[in-house]
Motif scaffolding. Structure first.
Motif, short mmCIF file in Angstrom:
data_model
loop_
_atom_site.label_atom_id
_atom_site.label_comp_id
_atom_site.label_asym_id
_atom_site.label_seq_id
_atom_site.Cartn_x
_atom_site.Cartn_y
_atom_site.Cartn_z
N ASP A 123 67.61 14.23 28.32
CA ASP A 123 67.46 14.95 27.04
C ASP A 123 66.24 15.85 27.03
N MET A 124 65.33 15.66 27.99
CA MET A 124 64.06 16.38 27.95
C MET A 124 63.89 17.30 29.13
N ILE A 125 63.69 18.56 28.84
CA ILE A 125 63.38 19.56 29.86
C ILE A 125 62.03 20.16 29.48
N TYR A 126 61.03 19.93 30.30
CA TYR A 126 59.66 20.34 30.00
C TYR A 126 59.46 21.80 30.40
N PHE A 127 59.87 22.71 29.53
CA PHE A 127 59.71 24.12 29.85
C PHE A 127 58.76 24.84 28.89
N SER A 128 58.41 24.22 27.79
CA SER A 128 57.47 24.87 26.88
C SER A 128 56.07 24.30 27.13
N GLU A 129 55.08 24.97 26.57
CA GLU A 129 53.70 24.57 26.80
C GLU A 129 52.95 24.56 25.48
N ALA A 130 52.07 23.59 25.32
CA ALA A 130 51.24 23.51 24.11
C ALA A 130 49.78 23.48 24.53
N MET A 131 48.94 24.08 23.70
CA MET A 131 47.51 24.07 23.96
C MET A 131 46.88 22.92 23.17
N THR A 132 46.19 22.05 23.87
CA THR A 132 45.53 20.91 23.23
C THR A 132 44.02 21.02 23.45
N ALA A 133 43.30 20.08 22.88
CA ALA A 133 41.85 20.05 23.08
C ALA A 133 41.51 19.82 24.55
N ASN A 134 42.40 19.18 25.29
CA ASN A 134 42.19 18.92 26.72
C ASN A 134 42.80 19.98 27.61
N GLY A 135 43.29 21.07 27.03
CA GLY A 135 43.90 22.13 27.80
C GLY A 135 45.41 22.15 27.62
N PRO A 136 46.09 23.00 28.39
CA PRO A 136 47.54 23.12 28.21
C PRO A 136 48.31 21.92 28.77
N VAL A 137 49.40 21.56 28.07
CA VAL A 137 50.29 20.51 28.54
C VAL A 137 51.72 21.00 28.40
N ARG A 138 52.59 20.49 29.25
CA ARG A 138 53.99 20.86 29.15
C ARG A 138 54.68 19.96 28.13
N THR A 139 55.60 20.56 27.38
CA THR A 139 56.33 19.81 26.36
C THR A 139 57.82 20.10 26.48
N ALA A 140 58.60 19.16 25.99
CA ALA A 140 60.06 19.31 25.96
C ALA A 140 60.50 19.37 24.51
N PRO A 141 61.12 20.46 24.08
CA PRO A 141 61.63 20.51 22.70
C PRO A 141 62.85 19.61 22.56
N VAL A 142 62.90 18.87 21.43
CA VAL A 142 64.02 17.97 21.15
C VAL A 142 64.38 18.08 19.67
N ARG A 143 65.54 17.56 19.32
CA ARG A 143 65.96 17.47 17.92
C ARG A 143 66.11 15.99 17.57
N LEU A 144 65.53 15.59 16.43
CA LEU A 144 65.62 14.22 15.96
C LEU A 144 66.74 14.14 14.94
N ASP A 145 67.71 13.27 15.17
CA ASP A 145 68.86 13.17 14.27
C ASP A 145 68.45 12.84 12.85
N GLU A 146 67.60 11.81 12.68
CA GLU A 146 67.18 11.42 11.34
C GLU A 146 65.73 10.97 11.36
N VAL A 147 64.96 11.48 10.39
CA VAL A 147 63.56 11.10 10.20
C VAL A 147 63.43 10.62 8.77
N ALA A 148 62.96 9.38 8.59
CA ALA A 148 62.83 8.80 7.25
C ALA A 148 61.41 8.31 7.04
N LEU A 149 60.88 8.68 5.87
CA LEU A 149 59.59 8.19 5.42
C LEU A 149 59.81 7.64 4.03
N GLY A 150 59.93 6.31 3.94
CA GLY A 150 60.27 5.71 2.66
C GLY A 150 61.64 6.19 2.21
N PRO A 151 61.75 6.69 0.98
CA PRO A 151 63.04 7.15 0.48
C PRO A 151 63.39 8.58 0.93
#
Length: 193
Positions: A123-151
């Protein structure tokens, strides 16, 4: 330990030695009784030090982690002893603990949290990159089916899986902006929807 902590420790040891020396000199006639009292005060001192050292753990156990007030449409989160705010969201029916990070753009999952919610290496293909405090890291974009916080439930939520090592998953502004108002007051993070 830092040099400041060593200095504080040296001061306390010196202060304790002076108090013990004064106590022994002033009570040299009844040395046996003095040693008994000294031992008692030493045990009291050690008990107080232990209670202070364990206070953060005790407070973390007693203090509620997050409070959902559904009739008012808000969620209140107390500030943790480390100064951060933590939220537990149900992602695909798995509870995931996040640190609230207003400096992060998106939801960023650790690899272990991604596997807990059912994402596999396929499910994960690490083709994007994000800049963090520790420098660049590779990231994989994903879609989350459902995210719930309380109601509050959201579907098809965009997130990223970090290829690098992280202490925990981050809850960034893409998700937080789904709330009508976000405020920090009195050591609490309050989300209104």
């Amino acid at each position: 330990m830092s040099s400041m902590e060593y200095g504080n420790l040296a001061y306390l040891v010196l202060l304790g030695a002076v108090v013990v020396f004064w106590f022994l000199v002033s009570h040299r006639q009844s040395l046996n009784k003095t040693l008994q009292h000294g031992a008692l005060w030493g045990l009291i001192f050690l008990g107080v030090i232990a209670a202070i050292g364990l206070w953060d753990d005790i407070r973390q156990t007693i203090q509620p982690q997050q409070l959902v007030v559904s009739d008012a449409g808000r969620i209140e989160v107390p500030r943790a002893p480390d100064g951060h705010y933590y939220l537990t969201l149900d992602i695909n029916n798995a509870p995931i603990r996040f640190v609230v990070d207003t400096g992060a753009t998106s939801i960023v999952l650790t690899q272990s949290d991604a596997s807990r919610i059912g994402l596999t290496d396929d499910d994960m293909i690490y083709f994007s990159e994000a800049m963090t405090a520790n420098g660049p890291v590779r990231t994989a974009p994903v879609r989350l089916d459902e995210v719930a916080l309380g109601p509050f439930r959201d579907t098809n939520v965009r997130a990223f899986v970090n290829e690098g090592d992280m202490k925990g998953s981050l809850l960034g502004m893409d998700y937080l902006s789904r709330f009508a108002r976000l405020e920090i007051a009195g050591g609490r993070l309050i989300l209104h929807r």
